[in-house]
Design a protein around this motif. Structure first.
Motif, mmCIF file in Angstrom:
data_model
loop_
_atom_site.group_PDB
_atom_site.id
_atom_site.type_symbol
_atom_site.label_atom_id
_atom_site.label_comp_id
_atom_site.label_asym_id
_atom_site.label_seq_id
_atom_site.Cartn_x
_atom_site.Cartn_y
_atom_site.Cartn_z
ATOM 1 N N VAL A 167 -4.755 -9.798 -22.500
ATOM 2 C CA VAL A 167 -5.927 -9.652 -23.356
ATOM 3 C C VAL A 167 -6.109 -8.170 -23.647
ATOM 4 N N VAL A 168 -6.109 -7.819 -24.918
ATOM 5 C CA VAL A 168 -6.297 -6.428 -25.320
ATOM 6 C C VAL A 168 -7.762 -6.225 -25.696
ATOM 7 N N GLY A 169 -8.415 -5.326 -24.994
ATOM 8 C CA GLY A 169 -9.817 -5.036 -25.283
ATOM 9 C C GLY A 169 -9.955 -4.141 -26.499
ATOM 10 N N ASP A 170 -11.186 -3.715 -26.753
ATOM 11 C CA ASP A 170 -11.381 -2.780 -27.861
ATOM 12 C C ASP A 170 -11.485 -1.366 -27.301
ATOM 13 N N GLY A 171 -12.018 -0.440 -28.080
ATOM 14 C CA GLY A 171 -12.026 0.950 -27.647
ATOM 15 C C GLY A 171 -13.368 1.622 -27.821
ATOM 16 N N ALA A 184 -9.967 2.507 -19.859
ATOM 17 C CA ALA A 184 -10.031 3.927 -19.542
ATOM 18 C C ALA A 184 -10.498 4.764 -20.722
ATOM 19 N N LEU A 185 -10.788 6.026 -20.437
ATOM 20 C CA LEU A 185 -11.040 6.993 -21.497
ATOM 21 C C LEU A 185 -9.767 7.220 -22.294
ATOM 22 N N GLY A 186 -9.914 7.699 -23.499
ATOM 23 C CA GLY A 186 -8.764 8.125 -24.290
ATOM 24 C C GLY A 186 -8.471 9.602 -24.092
ATOM 25 N N PHE A 187 -8.935 10.162 -22.988
ATOM 26 C CA PHE A 187 -8.757 11.575 -22.666
ATOM 27 C C PHE A 187 -8.057 11.718 -21.317
ATOM 28 N N HIS A 188 -7.341 12.822 -21.141
ATOM 29 C CA HIS A 188 -6.745 13.137 -19.842
ATOM 30 C C HIS A 188 -7.783 13.857 -18.985
ATOM 31 N N THR A 189 -7.969 13.394 -17.747
ATOM 32 C CA THR A 189 -9.009 13.969 -16.884
ATOM 33 C C THR A 189 -8.515 14.194 -15.453
ATOM 34 N N PRO A 190 -7.341 14.792 -15.241
ATOM 35 C CA PRO A 190 -6.860 14.962 -13.867
ATOM 36 C C PRO A 190 -7.693 15.941 -13.045
ATOM 37 N N ASP A 191 -8.482 16.775 -13.734
ATOM 38 C CA ASP A 191 -9.251 17.818 -13.065
ATOM 39 C C ASP A 191 -10.720 17.474 -12.861
ATOM 40 N N CYS A 192 -11.143 16.277 -13.232
ATOM 41 C CA CYS A 192 -12.571 15.958 -13.087
ATOM 42 C C CYS A 192 -12.889 15.596 -11.636
ATOM 43 N N GLY A 193 -14.161 15.701 -11.292
ATOM 44 C CA GLY A 193 -14.605 15.358 -9.947
ATOM 45 C C GLY A 193 -15.078 13.922 -9.865
ATOM 46 N N LYS A 194 -15.887 13.641 -8.884
ATOM 47 C CA LYS A 194 -16.313 12.265 -8.619
ATOM 48 C C LYS A 194 -17.117 11.666 -9.767
ATOM 49 N N GLU A 195 -17.846 12.501 -10.518
ATOM 50 C CA GLU A 195 -18.670 12.010 -11.626
ATOM 51 C C GLU A 195 -17.860 11.742 -12.893
ATOM 52 N N GLY A 196 -16.580 12.138 -12.887
ATOM 53 C CA GLY A 196 -15.762 11.900 -14.060
ATOM 54 C C GLY A 196 -15.942 12.946 -15.149
ATOM 55 N N PHE A 197 -15.627 12.579 -16.385
ATOM 56 C CA PHE A 197 -15.558 13.569 -17.464
ATOM 57 C C PHE A 197 -16.896 14.150 -17.860
ATOM 58 N N VAL A 198 -17.987 13.536 -17.456
ATOM 59 C CA VAL A 198 -19.301 14.086 -17.818
ATOM 60 C C VAL A 198 -19.551 15.438 -17.155
ATOM 61 N N ASP A 199 -18.803 15.754 -16.090
ATOM 62 C CA ASP A 199 -18.953 17.040 -15.411
ATOM 63 C C ASP A 199 -18.009 18.112 -15.937
ATOM 64 N N LEU A 200 -17.105 17.740 -16.823
ATOM 65 C CA LEU A 200 -16.206 18.737 -17.392
ATOM 66 C C LEU A 200 -16.959 19.599 -18.399
ATOM 67 N N PRO A 201 -16.692 20.898 -18.443
ATOM 68 C CA PRO A 201 -17.422 21.770 -19.383
ATOM 69 C C PRO A 201 -17.208 21.405 -20.846
ATOM 70 N N CYS A 243 -14.527 5.504 -24.244
ATOM 71 C CA CYS A 243 -14.769 6.695 -25.060
ATOM 72 C C CYS A 243 -13.472 7.443 -25.369
ATOM 73 N N GLY A 244 -13.300 7.806 -26.630
ATOM 74 C CA GLY A 244 -12.117 8.529 -27.053
ATOM 75 C C GLY A 244 -10.925 7.653 -27.362
ATOM 76 N N PHE A 245 -11.067 6.353 -27.167
ATOM 77 C CA PHE A 245 -9.971 5.405 -27.358
ATOM 78 C C PHE A 245 -10.047 4.867 -28.785
ATOM 79 N N GLU A 246 -9.206 5.413 -29.639
ATOM 80 C CA GLU A 246 -9.256 5.101 -31.061
ATOM 81 C C GLU A 246 -8.417 3.851 -31.379
ATOM 82 N N PRO A 247 -8.566 3.299 -32.597
ATOM 83 C CA PRO A 247 -7.770 2.122 -32.968
ATOM 84 C C PRO A 247 -6.265 2.306 -32.798
ATOM 85 N N TYR A 248 -5.738 3.505 -33.063
ATOM 86 C CA TYR A 248 -4.292 3.687 -32.895
ATOM 87 C C TYR A 248 -3.899 3.623 -31.424
ATOM 88 N N HIS A 249 -4.829 3.933 -30.528
ATOM 89 C CA HIS A 249 -4.566 3.763 -29.097
ATOM 90 C C HIS A 249 -4.476 2.274 -28.743
#
Length: 363
Positions: free
Chosen positions: A23-27, A239-256, A291-297
């Motif tokens: 099953v393919v979800g949306d974005g 998942a997000l459509g962004f790379h977040t290897p450096d985020c902390g426990k709160e995820g991408f909302v804590d990235l500058p 978030c960030g997951f576009e139709p082409y993704h």
């Protein structure tokens, strides 16, 4: 393999997953519609379904054409506690838009709720459940196919959501916005999954806050927790459509860079094909994005798993596998890129020589 997207007999979400179907979800809706000028950042509420229904309908259509099997109602934060008197109309309109587009293909409609702003302040179970129940009444009236409780950072509140949604007698999926470290009360991903399945969830997983690889790590821990407890449920990842290897426990909302400078982190279509394959190999059969997951993704998921699904999405009519259409280019060095090995091994540059590759989270 030829593209196809014509209507076929509609099976329910559990019937599909029980049979092993992908099953393919949306974005992305909030981030994408914010960029297009229809959503205001901050509260991230979905007034656009009423103010600009054509924009919401168009995005649903793009995801359907890209291969999505599920049209999730654009009802994120569309509850009484965040939208006051508007909430009921917003939920009803969102259901109708999702149903309209789902009817144009082999897609199901999922009514979606998310965590409340109330939980952090008073943890009043009865009041929070009443908030969920109000949205559920609209979804029941509109007869959606199944229900999704998404974006929960505390498993306790997610359990309350599942308990309410089960009252409708429809299949229930629940996703938490956590990473490998677990929820905000330090409940591990495995323990979260066990609690959610024991509460009655049919499908469990994660959505948002973390990138593709971090999200798969968390789902793997959820799977291990369920196996240790000898519990069974279908697995889901959006998942997000962004790379977040450096985020902390709160995820991408804590990235500058959040939320207005995330573009350098956008995953390529090839990154998402890898994500789809790794999710499938992990045993996940509900695979989408947030978030960030576009139709082409989404198209990348559908193309990567086309051998398992048995067909390509309509959007693949304009997209050749692994860039094979580049062999028609007049320049030889571009023709040389018309192969899988090139795109699988490419290390894409950002074009920003003075920018770091990683950031330091703000908290």
């Amino acid at each position: 393999m030829t593209a196809t997207g014509g209507p076929r007999p509609k099976k329910g979400i559990l019937e599909r997953l029980d049979s092993g179907e992908v099953v393919v979800g949306d974005g992305s809706f909030l981030f994408t519609l914010e960029k297009r000028g229809y959503v205001k950042a901050g509260l991230w509420t979905p007034e656009a379904v009423e103010e600009h229904p054509d924009a919401v309908r168009q995005l649903h259509m793009e995801f359907l054409r890209a291969g999505s099997n599920v049209m999730q109602t654009f009802t994120f934060s569309a509850s009484e506690d965040t939208m006051e008197s508007k909430w009921e109309d917003i939920n009803a309109i969102a259901c109708n838009l999702a149903k309209e587009v789902a009817g144009k293909g082999d897609a199901l409609v999922a009514g979606g709720i998310c965590q409340t702003s109330m939980y952090k302040y008073h943890k009043d179970e009865a009041r929070i459940k009443k908030n969920f129940r109000l949205q559920l009444e609209v979804f029941a009236r509109e007869n959606v196919d199944f229900l999704i409780a998404e974006y929960f950072e505390h498993v306790e509140e997610a359990v309350w959501a599942v308990e309410v949604l089960k009252e409708a007698g429809k299949p229930v999926a629940v996703t938490m916005c956590i990473g490998p470290e677990g929820d905000m009360h330090d409940v591990t991903p495995g323990e979260c999954a066990v609690k959610l399945v024991e509460a009655g969830a049919n499908i469990v997983g994660v959505n948002c806050r973390f990138g593709p690889m971090e999200s798969l790590q968390t789902v793997k821990l959820m799977k291990q927790g369920l196996e240790a407890a000898r519990l069974r449920a279908h697995l889901m990842v959006q998942a997000l459509g962004f790379h977040t290897p450096d985020c902390g426990k709160e995820g991408f909302v804590d990235l500058p860079e959040y939320p207005f400078a995330m573009e350098p982190r956008v995953a390529t279509r090839w990154d998402i094909q890898k994500y789809a394959r790794e999710a499938y190999n992990l045993g996940v059969r509900y695979i989408g994005g947030c978030c960030g997951f576009e139709p082409y993704h989404i198209r990348a998921i559908a193309e990567e798993l086309a051998p398992e699904r048995g067909f390509l999405p309509p959007a693949s009519e304009k997209h050749s596998s692994w860039g094979s259409s580049l062999d028609m280019h007049t320049k030889p060095w571009i023709r040389a890129r018309a192969r899988r090995e090139y795109w699988e091994t490419l290390l894409p540059a950002s074009g920003r020589p003075f920018c770091p590759s990683l950031s330091k989270p703000d908290s």
